[in-house]
Enzyme design. Structure first.
Site, PDB file in Angstrom:
ATOM      1  N   VAL A 124       0.835  -1.200   0.000  1.00  0.00           N
ATOM      2  CA  VAL A 124       0.000   0.000   0.000  1.00  0.00           C
ATOM      3  C   VAL A 124       0.872   1.254   0.000  1.00  0.00           C
ATOM      4  CG1 VAL A 124      -2.026  -1.048   1.062  1.00  0.00           C
ATOM      5  CG2 VAL A 124      -0.227  -0.170   2.542  1.00  0.00           C
ATOM      6  N   HIS A 125       2.182   1.068  -0.133  1.00  0.00           N
ATOM      7  CA  HIS A 125       3.098   2.216  -0.138  1.00  0.00           C
ATOM      8  C   HIS A 125       3.718   2.361  -1.527  1.00  0.00           C
ATOM      9  CE1 HIS A 125       3.944   1.684   4.485  1.00  0.00           C
ATOM     10  NE2 HIS A 125       2.693   2.005   4.218  1.00  0.00           N
ATOM     11  N   LEU A 126       3.318   3.360  -2.247  1.00  0.00           N
ATOM     12  CA  LEU A 126       3.824   3.566  -3.607  1.00  0.00           C
ATOM     13  C   LEU A 126       4.537   4.912  -3.624  1.00  0.00           C
ATOM     14  CD1 LEU A 126       0.373   2.511  -4.862  1.00  0.00           C
ATOM     15  CD2 LEU A 126       2.423   1.176  -5.329  1.00  0.00           C
TER      16      LEU A 126
END
Ligand code: FAD
Ligand code: SF4
Lengths: 508, 170
Positions: free
Chosen positions: A439-441
């Site tokens: 969920v970390h881009l």
């Protein structure tokens, strides 16, 4: 639902229209929402265009929340080995409305790297302290009240303590969080101080206008100057509606690390650095399910109350993250009777995850129709770290009484003790068998002093265009190894100060 | 929420109905929850992109019709197979060395299982009651900290201009 003053949605936007503002911000998330509030309070006329809806009421219905607030119903995958399921928020307030609420400052060593290697202006921990504190204060970054911490998190901490490992309480943006473990579907109590209860109401209070359900297709240009944006209303059935055009002195792209490079590319902006869309980091995440004899009821208590930092230098941290039954059933590597057996123990399960500071780099390519596709190949170093991380995580969970652990590897045996886990993981497995999510881009329009290798300057101003700023996670020159949201909001505050310090240049 | 009005085609529904007792817990049949699960999946897919909807349909049809080519199936499609043969066909895809076949099996199982485990009957069976818990602790939060919470919330719209604060800091 009645919308607050200053918010417009598809029901209001039935006709084509042209609007005017000092600043138009595309995307209302961690970057865009924060910037909008800071600028509006200083008297800047701000319009925010947001593809998602204005949602303020939340409950525990996971798939309804996913349909309402996750882009493409959360079913987006990066292409590569292994394919990685990633999620982006699509709601007013952006991904921070559905995020876990962990709020860590950018580690000093990362700020130092950005200072020395990327030549960023005034980015050291001391210069950043004012901005971090300001955001932390606004969103109430604090430790959890003890009564909000559930058994699954206690077990994780006990395991770390038993092994003598470094474990710390998590800092979260919450005001007496009551531990409902509902963060990913929106906070039903209002305890999570996400943009939808902080920066967005604040931006509206100071006069910003928010147009929700508007998807911006392109940034309008005059030569190398951005002069506005053009978007279309997204109707309830997903079809395209009225055309919304905004003319502005400054255009800001705050669409997140996947959508920002696509918006810039399809609008014809190019970076001679060749870095637009490149440098994608993902903090790959793997999860295990550990089944205990005792009742754990992981949904009674906050998730990720602690973070195990023992292996931070190696690049990974652990946390306990309860997930509702429907999502566990969806991702569990079982079906039929096997699935029923695993799910029967749902209330005895601890789900623990590992977050990796990756060295692999992916990229976002923009397809001819304008849609982005993420390409990301997990390299051998990161794969090996994930394997080792899984081994350590099993060690922790078995040390506090786990009876069996389900590993996120297709077809792998289920270890029933730490030695077995080590042996099973040591046998090796193909990369494609590993279930990785994220969920970390971050990082697809990197900041840097030099236009030859960076897309924007130290404050998100696009090197090779005028009147164009990037203000979201795409600015990161590198992954940061901790949850990124506070860094994004802090950089947005710093970008706001830069605009206000240079009003003549940007707003006249 | 995007609701494209997606509906499974009759054939896709037939395939999903045949798949549900294989991928979900076998009790789904006795519980009479197959159609409820397939309906819930339909509602979910209504928010997915057209690409996901079409890819799912293509996968389902390939899964259905390629069954005819299997020597032991006597030309029958997946949904015409008896339970044990249907189960073996699914397992063949689940363990397939070919990534698209394996991914199809995993993703379709994932979606059906998600739909099944979200049904209220199943939440009850698992003793999973998040709404009750939310009500309980939300009340406790206000009882314990109500005044402080209200004060903090009111602060959210108080003036605190960035540049003045930065000036004072500098
Ligand atoms: C489930 C989940 C849990 C997470 N947990 C944590 C956590 O605990 N701690 C943490 O630090 N981080 C967490 N994150 C990550 C963090 O929330 C994100 O990194 C951060 O919100 C990204 O900020 P952003 O401004 O880059 O983009 P976003 O916040 O995603 O905002 C982008 C917005 O732009 C809109 N948009 C995109 N394209 C267009 C367009 N063309 N037109 C109009 N609007 C558009 C989107 O709809 C979206 O609302 C989590 C994320 C998710 C999804
Ligand atoms: S765990 Fe806390 S912050 Fe998260 S949704 Fe529940 S009350 Fe809100």
């Amino acid at each position: 639902m009645t919308l607050p003053r200053g918010v417009y949605d598809r029901d209001d936007l039935t006709k084509d229209q042209t609007l005017f503002a000092d600043v138009v911000i595309v995307g209302s998330g961690a970057g865009g929402g924060t910037l909008a509030a800071e600028l509006a309070e200083e008297g800047v006329d701000v319009i925010v265009l947001e593809e998602g809806s204005y949602n303020t009421e939340f409950d525990s219905h996971a798939s309804k929340a996913i349909r309402r607030m996750y882009r493409d119903a959360g079913a987006t995958m990066s292409l590569g080995n292994p394919p990685i399921l990633y999620q982006e928020g699509m709601t007013v307030g952006g991904s921070a409305v559905i995020n876990g609420g962990m709020k860590w400052r950018t580690p000093d060593n990362i700020l130092h790297r950005w200072d020395v290697e990327d030549g960023l202006d005034r980015i050291g921990p001391k210069e950043m302290d004012f901005f971090f504190s300001r955001v932390e204060n606004r969103i109430n970054v604090a430790y959890q009240d003890p009564e909000s911490i559930g058994r699954d998190n206690q077990l994780l901490k006990e395991g770390a303590d038993k092994n003598g490992w470094d474990v710390i309480p998590n800092r979260r943006n919450q005001l007496h969080c009551s531990g409902t473990n509902n963060c990913a579907w929106g906070c039903p109590t209002g305890a999570k101080r996400s943009p939808i209860v902080t920066y967005i109401p604040r931006a509206l209070h100071f006069g910003a206008r928010i147009y929700s359900n508007v998807r911006v297709g392109k940034i309008l240009r005059k030569g190398k100057r951005a002069v506005g944006v053009e978007g279309r209303v997204v109707k309830a059935n997903g079809k395209t509606g009225a055309r919304i055009t905004v003319a502005a002195k400054l255009v800001v792209s705050s669409c997140g690390s996947i959508q920002t490079p696509a918006l810039l590319s399809r609008s014809g902006f190019k970076s001679p650095s060749g870095q637009l869309g490149r440098n994608l980091s993902m903090h790959p995440n793997v999860k295990v399910m550990a089944i205990f004899d005792e009742d754990v009821r992981g949904w009674e208590g906050v998730h990720q109350a602690y973070q195990v930092r023992e292996f931070k230098q190696e690049g990974f941290v652990f946390a306990a993250v309860n997930i509702p039954p429907s999502i566990v059933a969806m991702t569990a590597p079982h079906y039929g009777r096997g699935l029923a057996d695993v799910m029967a123990d749902y209330n005895k399960t601890v789900i623990a995850g590992l977050l990796l500071e990756d060295t692999s780099l992916g990229r976002v390519v923009t397809l001819p129709g304008g849609a982005p596709v993420a390409l990301y190949q997990l390299n051998q170093i990161d794969f090996e770290k994930l394997r080792r991380g899984l081994e350590m995580l099993c060690e922790l969970l078995f040390s506090v009484g786990a009876k069996r652990v389900l590993l996120p590897v297709d077809g792998m045996d289920e270890p029933t003790n730490a030695d077995e886990a080590r042996a099973i993981l040591a046998r090796g497995f193909p990369r494609s068998a590993l279930e990785v999510v994220t969920v970390h881009l971050m990082g697809t329009a990197r900041m840097g002093i030099d236009r030859r290798w960076a897309v924007t300057d130290s404050y998100g101003m696009f090197h090779d265009a005028a009147g164009l700023m990037v203000c979201d996670a795409s600015l990161f020159p590198s992954p940061i190894g901790v949850n990124p949201c506070l860094t994004i909001q802090t950089l947005a505050t710093r970008n706001a100060a830069h605009i206000l310090d240079n009003r003549k240049r940007y707003l006249q | 929420m995007i609701d494209s009005g997606y509906k499974h085609s009759l054939l896709a529904r037939k395939i999903l109905v045949a798949m549900a007792p294989i991928v979900c817990p076998p009790e789904i049949e006795d519980q009479d929850l197959i159609h409820a699960s397939v309906d819930a999946l339909e509602a979910f897919m209504s928010s997915c992109t057209g690409q996901v909807q079409s890819a799912t349909a293509v996968g389902l049809y390939a899964f259905e019709f390629s069954s005819c080519l299997h020597p032991a199936h006597n030309g029958r499609t997946f949904s015409q197979l008896p339970h044990d043969k249907a189960q073996a066909w699914f397992e063949l895809w689940w363990h397939s060395p070919l990534v698209p076949m394996r991914e199809f099996a995993k993703k379709t199982k994932g979606l059906l299982a998600m739909a099944y485990y979200e049904l209220p009957e199943i939440a009850e069976q698992l003793d999973y009651h998040p709404e009750k818990w939310i009500r309980l602790v939300a009340r406790r939060r206000l009882d314990l900290y109500g005044d402080e919470i209200r004060a903090k919330e009111a602060e959210n719209t108080e003036a605190d201009p960035l540049m003045a604060a930065l000036e004072a800091h500098r």
